[in-house]
Scaffold this motif. Structure first.
Motif, PDB file in Angstrom:
ATOM      1  N   ALA A 260      25.339  49.662   3.111  1.00 13.91           N
ATOM      2  CA  ALA A 260      24.793  49.235   1.829  1.00 13.91           C
ATOM      3  C   ALA A 260      24.638  47.723   1.741  1.00 13.91           C
ATOM      4  CB  ALA A 260      25.692  49.730   0.694  1.00 13.91           C
ATOM      5  N   VAL A 261      25.621  46.980   2.226  1.00 15.60           N
ATOM      6  CA  VAL A 261      25.656  45.529   2.073  1.00 15.60           C
ATOM      7  C   VAL A 261      26.202  44.921   3.358  1.00 15.60           C
ATOM      8  CG1 VAL A 261      26.700  43.627   0.766  1.00 15.60           C
ATOM      9  CG2 VAL A 261      26.052  45.715  -0.418  1.00 15.60           C
ATOM     10  N   ALA A 262      25.682  43.750   3.715  1.00 12.10           N
ATOM     11  CA  ALA A 262      26.198  43.029   4.876  1.00 12.10           C
ATOM     12  C   ALA A 262      26.777  41.701   4.434  1.00 12.10           C
ATOM     13  CB  ALA A 262      25.077  42.773   5.891  1.00 12.10           C
ATOM     14  N   THR A 263      27.718  41.203   5.219  1.00 13.61           N
ATOM     15  CA  THR A 263      28.156  39.825   5.022  1.00 13.61           C
ATOM     16  C   THR A 263      27.458  39.001   6.095  1.00 13.61           C
ATOM     17  OG1 THR A 263      30.153  40.230   6.333  1.00 13.61           O
ATOM     18  CG2 THR A 263      30.383  40.257   3.950  1.00 13.61           C
ATOM     19  N   VAL A 264      26.984  37.836   5.673  1.00 17.19           N
ATOM     20  CA  VAL A 264      26.238  36.945   6.556  1.00 17.19           C
ATOM     21  C   VAL A 264      26.976  35.619   6.622  1.00 17.19           C
ATOM     22  CG1 VAL A 264      24.018  35.794   6.944  1.00 17.19           C
ATOM     23  CG2 VAL A 264      24.083  38.059   5.874  1.00 17.19           C
ATOM     24  N   ARG A 265      27.306  35.189   7.841  1.00 16.67           N
ATOM     25  CA  ARG A 265      28.000  33.918   8.049  1.00 16.67           C
ATOM     26  C   ARG A 265      26.986  32.792   7.915  1.00 16.67           C
ATOM     27  NH1 ARG A 265      29.155  33.574  13.458  1.00 16.67           N
ATOM     28  NH2 ARG A 265      29.979  35.670  13.273  1.00 16.67           N
ATOM     29  N   THR A 266      27.244  31.887   6.952  1.00 13.58           N
ATOM     30  CA  THR A 266      26.349  30.763   6.711  1.00 13.58           C
ATOM     31  C   THR A 266      27.152  29.467   6.655  1.00 13.58           C
ATOM     32  OG1 THR A 266      26.516  30.873   4.306  1.00 13.58           O
ATOM     33  CG2 THR A 266      24.778  32.191   5.326  1.00 13.58           C
ATOM     34  N   GLY A 267      26.454  28.354   6.662  1.00 17.22           N
ATOM     35  CA  GLY A 267      27.089  27.058   6.500  1.00 17.22           C
ATOM     36  C   GLY A 267      27.245  26.310   7.805  1.00 17.22           C
ATOM     37  N   LEU A 268      27.830  25.134   7.697  1.00 17.63           N
ATOM     38  CA  LEU A 268      28.096  24.296   8.861  1.00 17.63           C
ATOM     39  C   LEU A 268      29.263  24.879   9.654  1.00 17.63           C
ATOM     40  CD1 LEU A 268      27.882  20.857   7.032  1.00 17.63           C
ATOM     41  CD2 LEU A 268      26.120  21.937   8.439  1.00 17.63           C
ATOM     42  N   PRO A 269      29.346  24.585  10.952  1.00 12.47           N
ATOM     43  CA  PRO A 269      30.430  25.153  11.753  1.00 12.47           C
ATOM     44  C   PRO A 269      31.834  24.897  11.186  1.00 12.47           C
ATOM     45  CG  PRO A 269      28.802  24.151  13.177  1.00 12.47           C
ATOM     46  CD  PRO A 269      28.408  23.820  11.761  1.00 12.47           C
ATOM     47  N   THR A 270      32.027  23.793  10.499  1.00 15.01           N
ATOM     48  CA  THR A 270      33.347  23.487   9.949  1.00 15.01           C
ATOM     49  C   THR A 270      33.538  23.974   8.517  1.00 15.01           C
ATOM     50  OG1 THR A 270      32.559  21.320   9.254  1.00 15.01           O
ATOM     51  CG2 THR A 270      33.637  21.462  11.410  1.00 15.01           C
ATOM     52  N   ARG A 271      32.465  24.461   7.879  1.00 12.60           N
ATOM     53  CA  ARG A 271      32.537  24.899   6.474  1.00 12.60           C
ATOM     54  C   ARG A 271      31.747  26.179   6.275  1.00 12.60           C
ATOM     55  NH1 ARG A 271      31.586  20.282   2.328  1.00 12.60           N
ATOM     56  NH2 ARG A 271      32.815  21.717   1.103  1.00 12.60           N
ATOM     57  N   GLN A 272      32.102  27.210   6.992  1.00  9.69           N
ATOM     58  CA  GLN A 272      31.363  28.463   6.886  1.00  9.69           C
ATOM     59  C   GLN A 272      31.938  29.359   5.793  1.00  9.69           C
ATOM     60  OE1 GLN A 272      31.211  30.167  10.835  1.00  9.69           O
ATOM     61  NE2 GLN A 272      29.408  28.961  11.294  1.00  9.69           N
ATOM     62  N   ARG A 273      31.076  30.257   5.321  1.00  9.35           N
ATOM     63  CA  ARG A 273      31.476  31.260   4.343  1.00  9.35           C
ATOM     64  C   ARG A 273      30.668  32.521   4.615  1.00  9.35           C
ATOM     65  NH1 ARG A 273      28.025  30.978  -0.716  1.00  9.35           N
ATOM     66  NH2 ARG A 273      26.174  29.867  -0.023  1.00  9.35           N
ATOM     67  N   LEU A 274      31.066  33.607   4.005  1.00  4.76           N
ATOM     68  CA  LEU A 274      30.358  34.874   4.152  1.00  4.76           C
ATOM     69  C   LEU A 274      29.693  35.210   2.831  1.00  4.76           C
ATOM     70  CD1 LEU A 274      33.102  36.931   6.026  1.00  4.76           C
ATOM     71  CD2 LEU A 274      31.155  35.725   7.018  1.00  4.76           C
ATOM     72  N   VAL A 275      28.366  35.335   2.846  1.00 10.24           N
ATOM     73  CA  VAL A 275      27.629  35.731   1.645  1.00 10.24           C
ATOM     74  C   VAL A 275      27.217  37.193   1.801  1.00 10.24           C
ATOM     75  CG1 VAL A 275      26.786  33.425   1.079  1.00 10.24           C
ATOM     76  CG2 VAL A 275      25.423  34.878   2.551  1.00 10.24           C
TER      77      VAL A 275
ATOM     78  N   LYS B  50      22.746  31.914  -2.740  1.00 12.96           N
ATOM     79  CA  LYS B  50      23.396  31.794  -4.051  1.00 12.96           C
ATOM     80  C   LYS B  50      24.247  33.022  -4.390  1.00 12.96           C
ATOM     81  CE  LYS B  50      19.691  28.953  -5.918  1.00 12.96           C
ATOM     82  NZ  LYS B  50      18.547  28.949  -6.844  1.00 12.96           N
ATOM     83  N   ALA B  51      24.286  33.996  -3.494  1.00 14.63           N
ATOM     84  CA  ALA B  51      25.012  35.242  -3.738  1.00 14.63           C
ATOM     85  C   ALA B  51      26.526  35.021  -3.704  1.00 14.63           C
ATOM     86  CB  ALA B  51      24.613  36.279  -2.677  1.00 14.63           C
ATOM     87  N   PRO B  52      27.280  35.950  -4.280  1.00 17.84           N
ATOM     88  CA  PRO B  52      28.730  35.857  -4.194  1.00 17.84           C
ATOM     89  C   PRO B  52      29.168  35.763  -2.726  1.00 17.84           C
ATOM     90  CG  PRO B  52      28.102  37.539  -5.764  1.00 17.84           C
ATOM     91  CD  PRO B  52      26.843  37.102  -5.062  1.00 17.84           C
ATOM     92  N   SER B  53      30.257  35.027  -2.502  1.00 18.99           N
ATOM     93  CA  SER B  53      30.721  34.822  -1.130  1.00 18.99           C
ATOM     94  C   SER B  53      32.240  34.863  -1.059  1.00 18.99           C
ATOM     95  CB  SER B  53      30.209  33.487  -0.590  1.00 18.99           C
ATOM     96  OG  SER B  53      30.784  32.415  -1.321  1.00 18.99           O
TER      97      SER B  53
END
Length: 118
Positions: free
Chosen positions: A39-54, A79-82
């Motif tokens: 249903a939903v995936a988490t996507v790793r985004t951001g800079l290598p030192t400041r990543q998050r999962l959206v 802009k999605a929840p992370s």
């Protein structure tokens, strides 16, 4: 749509928007607990030192060689929840994902979560 059997094969592949812009890298897939379908995936985004999962829904997702194309624009996904890269989705924040994308949220009859990580 990604099939349950294919989930592991698509981890760490690029996730792109409808125009082909890279959003990030597929980290994990959450299935709908009532159907056991992705249903939903988490996507790793951001800079290598400041990543998050959206979080991004997988409805109408298209699989290609080395990528998963979602039906949402990069700006909307960013802009999605992370959550943090080592965190899990708290039950009380699950509904916010559905609200962000204008989708109905349907927890179980006894309040069970709608999403489960695979």
């Amino acid at each position: 749509m990604i099939r349950s059997a294919d989930i592991r094969e698509w981890r760490d592949h690029d996730v792109v928007d409808p125009k082909g812009h890279k959003i990030g890298t597929l980290e994990a897939v959450y299935v709908d607990t009532s159907t056991d379908e992705p249903a939903v995936a988490t996507v790793r985004t951001g800079l290598p030192t400041r990543q998050r999962l959206v979080f991004v829904p997988l409805d109408e997702a298209v699989l290609g060689p080395g990528y998963v194309q979602v039906s949402y624009a990069k700006a909307e996904v960013r802009k999605a929840p992370s959550i943090g890269t080592d965190d899990v989705l708290p039950a009380d924040q699950e509904e916010s994902i559905f609200q962000h994308y204008g989708m109905p949220y349907r927890p179980g009859v006894n309040g069970e979560r709608q999403l489960a990580r695979r």
